[in-house]
Design a protein around this motif. Structure first.
Motif, PDB file in Angstrom:
ATOM      1  N   ALA A 176       0.832  -1.202   0.000  1.00 54.25           N
ATOM      2  CA  ALA A 176       0.000   0.000   0.000  1.00 54.25           C
ATOM      3  C   ALA A 176       0.867   1.253   0.000  1.00 54.25           C
ATOM      4  N   THR A 177       0.396   2.276  -0.683  1.00 57.34           N
ATOM      5  CA  THR A 177       1.050   3.585  -0.584  1.00 57.34           C
ATOM      6  C   THR A 177       0.068   4.577   0.021  1.00 57.34           C
ATOM      7  N   THR A 178       0.610   5.519   0.766  1.00 58.07           N
ATOM      8  CA  THR A 178      -0.196   6.572   1.380  1.00 58.07           C
ATOM      9  C   THR A 178       0.664   7.819   1.478  1.00 58.07           C
ATOM     10  N   ARG A 179       0.047   8.968   1.370  1.00 55.73           N
ATOM     11  CA  ARG A 179       0.818  10.221   1.305  1.00 55.73           C
ATOM     12  C   ARG A 179       1.530  10.520   2.619  1.00 55.73           C
ATOM     13  N   THR A 180       0.812  10.393   3.739  1.00 58.15           N
ATOM     14  CA  THR A 180       1.410  10.655   5.049  1.00 58.15           C
ATOM     15  C   THR A 180       1.354   9.388   5.894  1.00 58.15           C
ATOM     16  N   GLY A 181       1.990   9.442   7.060  1.00 57.54           N
ATOM     17  CA  GLY A 181       1.999   8.289   7.936  1.00 57.54           C
ATOM     18  C   GLY A 181       0.740   8.116   8.763  1.00 57.54           C
ATOM     19  N   ALA A 182      -0.233   9.037   8.631  1.00 55.79           N
ATOM     20  CA  ALA A 182      -1.416   9.015   9.486  1.00 55.79           C
ATOM     21  C   ALA A 182      -2.233   7.734   9.336  1.00 55.79           C
ATOM     22  N   LYS A 183      -2.223   7.146   8.151  1.00 54.09           N
ATOM     23  CA  LYS A 183      -3.048   5.960   7.902  1.00 54.09           C
ATOM     24  C   LYS A 183      -2.232   4.670   7.820  1.00 54.09           C
ATOM     25  N   LYS A 184      -0.953   4.756   8.126  1.00 56.71           N
ATOM     26  CA  LYS A 184      -0.076   3.584   7.959  1.00 56.71           C
ATOM     27  C   LYS A 184      -0.539   2.401   8.800  1.00 56.71           C
ATOM     28  N   GLU A 185      -0.789   2.621  10.082  1.00 61.86           N
ATOM     29  CA  GLU A 185      -1.175   1.516  10.951  1.00 61.86           C
ATOM     30  C   GLU A 185      -2.500   0.904  10.522  1.00 61.86           C
ATOM     31  N   ALA A 186      -3.433   1.748  10.089  1.00 57.93           N
ATOM     32  CA  ALA A 186      -4.724   1.239   9.631  1.00 57.93           C
ATOM     33  C   ALA A 186      -4.556   0.342   8.406  1.00 57.93           C
ATOM     34  N   LEU A 187      -3.636   0.705   7.522  1.00 62.53           N
ATOM     35  CA  LEU A 187      -3.403  -0.093   6.323  1.00 62.53           C
ATOM     36  C   LEU A 187      -2.720  -1.418   6.657  1.00 62.53           C
ATOM     37  N   LEU A 188      -1.791  -1.396   7.596  1.00 65.90           N
ATOM     38  CA  LEU A 188      -1.161  -2.646   8.021  1.00 65.90           C
ATOM     39  C   LEU A 188      -2.186  -3.554   8.695  1.00 65.90           C
ATOM     40  N   LYS A 189      -3.039  -2.957   9.497  1.00 64.08           N
ATOM     41  CA  LYS A 189      -4.083  -3.736  10.167  1.00 64.08           C
ATOM     42  C   LYS A 189      -5.055  -4.329   9.152  1.00 64.08           C
ATOM     43  N   ALA A 190      -5.273  -3.617   8.052  1.00 58.66           N
ATOM     44  CA  ALA A 190      -6.182  -4.097   7.006  1.00 58.66           C
ATOM     45  C   ALA A 190      -5.593  -5.240   6.195  1.00 58.66           C
ATOM     46  N   GLY A 191      -4.282  -5.470   6.338  1.00 59.95           N
ATOM     47  CA  GLY A 191      -3.681  -6.607   5.648  1.00 59.95           C
ATOM     48  C   GLY A 191      -2.564  -6.285   4.689  1.00 59.95           C
ATOM     49  N   ALA A 192      -2.195  -5.002   4.566  1.00 60.46           N
ATOM     50  CA  ALA A 192      -1.083  -4.672   3.674  1.00 60.46           C
ATOM     51  C   ALA A 192       0.197  -5.339   4.157  1.00 60.46           C
ATOM     52  N   ALA A 193       0.943  -5.916   3.229  1.00 62.03           N
ATOM     53  CA  ALA A 193       2.213  -6.547   3.595  1.00 62.03           C
ATOM     54  C   ALA A 193       3.245  -5.494   3.955  1.00 62.03           C
ATOM     55  N   ALA A 194       3.133  -4.319   3.350  1.00 67.08           N
ATOM     56  CA  ALA A 194       4.019  -3.194   3.632  1.00 67.08           C
ATOM     57  C   ALA A 194       3.306  -1.921   3.221  1.00 67.08           C
TER      58      ALA A 194
END
Length: 344
Positions: A176-194
């Protein structure tokens, strides 16, 4: 008469009006539904502003292509649906022809799916478009398989989150890519490998490192614009860059020649490639319903708004802070079917 959202000119969310409009009886191939919940999509924001891939044929114009509700009447020639059925409407038509931002709406029967048992209206308005979009591009068209890597932009959107779970279900690796780190943990929790935070990391270097220099078999991009040049650099030889949105609003270059003419496939994709082809829609419905049944898939709802606050719902979408789907509920209807399966 039914409360219906219309706009009389292009513009911001303030042009939206709720007006009483006659609905009429369903014609051949049509179904009249009581709308309980509406799934919002970026396409509607663009259509309202005059920036979508099609323009309003006339004013006042209407909006909406995704909803959940109950069948109230069926037109001639309609089979498979009857009064009282709980259904979902999937985007399979032009908003110049049909629209679902309303208390009641006529829709083509070909755009209806039966709502799985236990899925309430909010969940039923949130689940189909994201998963059908991700499945259609990556599996139906792209042929994504176990071991493949897919890079996802706008990964916190409802489609991005569905693509993460779709990749996981077939054994692929979602980055997954995201502009800022604000959503990083949510994306990892959703199943993103990185997760690649693009304001802090170089996308090309990070993806190449994560794939041992191979690159990704697929890139699923909702942003377009100048960023496609870097995205093209991370596509593995023979891989595919799907462009399914244009959130950047900027001109999108073709990167193939500047990159030395690599073995790169780049194509646009819209959900209608699946929803308007009966056999493809049948396979997609089976794939998503199976995932819902096993718990591999679930609708992710960021926030709900009542129909009376449709302008605020559009403003919230434009702010881009959501993780998952924005759903609008129709007063007095959304609670009729009991508990549901929406995940906050």
């Amino acid at each position: 008469m039914a409360r219906t959202v219309r706009f009389h000119e292009y513009g911001g969310a303030d042009v939206l009006r709720i007006e009483d409009v006659a609905v009429g009886a369903p014609g051949a191939g049509e179904v009249l539904i009581r709308v309980d919940a509406i799934g919002l999509n970026r396409a509607e924001v663009l259509f309202r502003g005059g920036h979508y891939i099609e323009t309003a044929r006339e004013f006042p114009a209407r909006l909406g292509a995704e909803a959940a509700g109950v069948v109230e009447a069926v037109g001639s020639g309609v089979t498979g649906f009857r009064t009282g059925d709980a259904v979902s409407v999937v985007p399979a038509f032009s908003m110049n022809d049909y629209a679902v931002y309303a208390e009641r709406a006529l829709v083509p029967a070909a755009a209806l799916l039966h709502r799985p048992e236990g899925l309430d209206a909010v969940a039923g308005a949130a689940v189909w478009m994201p998963y059908l979009t991700a499945y259609g591009a990556l599996v139906e068209v792209g042929g994504m398989r176990a071991g493949d890597t897919v890079v996802l932009t706008a990964a916190s959107s409802s489609v991005g989150l569905a693509a993460i779970r779709t990749a996981r279900r077939v054994g692929a690796v979602p980055i997954a890519t995201t502009r800022t780190g604000a959503k990083k943990e949510a994306l990892l929790k959703a199943g993103a490998a990185a997760v690649v935070v693009t304001e802090e990391e170089d996308v090309v270097e990070r993806v190449r490192a994560l794939t041992d220099g191979r690159g990704a078999e697929f890139v699923f991009d909702a942003v377009a614009g100048p960023g496609v040049v870097d995205l093209a650099k991370v596509v593995a030889p023979g891989g595919t860059l799907f462009l399914y949105g244009a959130l950047s609003g900027e001109v999108t270059p073709y990167p193939g020649f500047d990159l030395g003419m690599p073995a790169l496939n780049i194509r646009t994709y819209t959900l209608h490639e699946v929803t308007t082809v009966p056999e493809r829609l049948r396979r997609a419905e089976a794939f998503v319903a199976s995932g819902l049944g096993t718990g591999a898939f679930e609708p992710v709802v960021d926030r709900t708004f009542p129909l009376a606050e449709i302008a605020d719902a559009h403003r919230y979408m434009e702010a881009g802070r959501q993780v998952g789907k924005i759903v609008v509920t129709v007063d007095g209807h959304e609670g009729d079917e009991g508990d549901g399966g929406a995940a906050a």
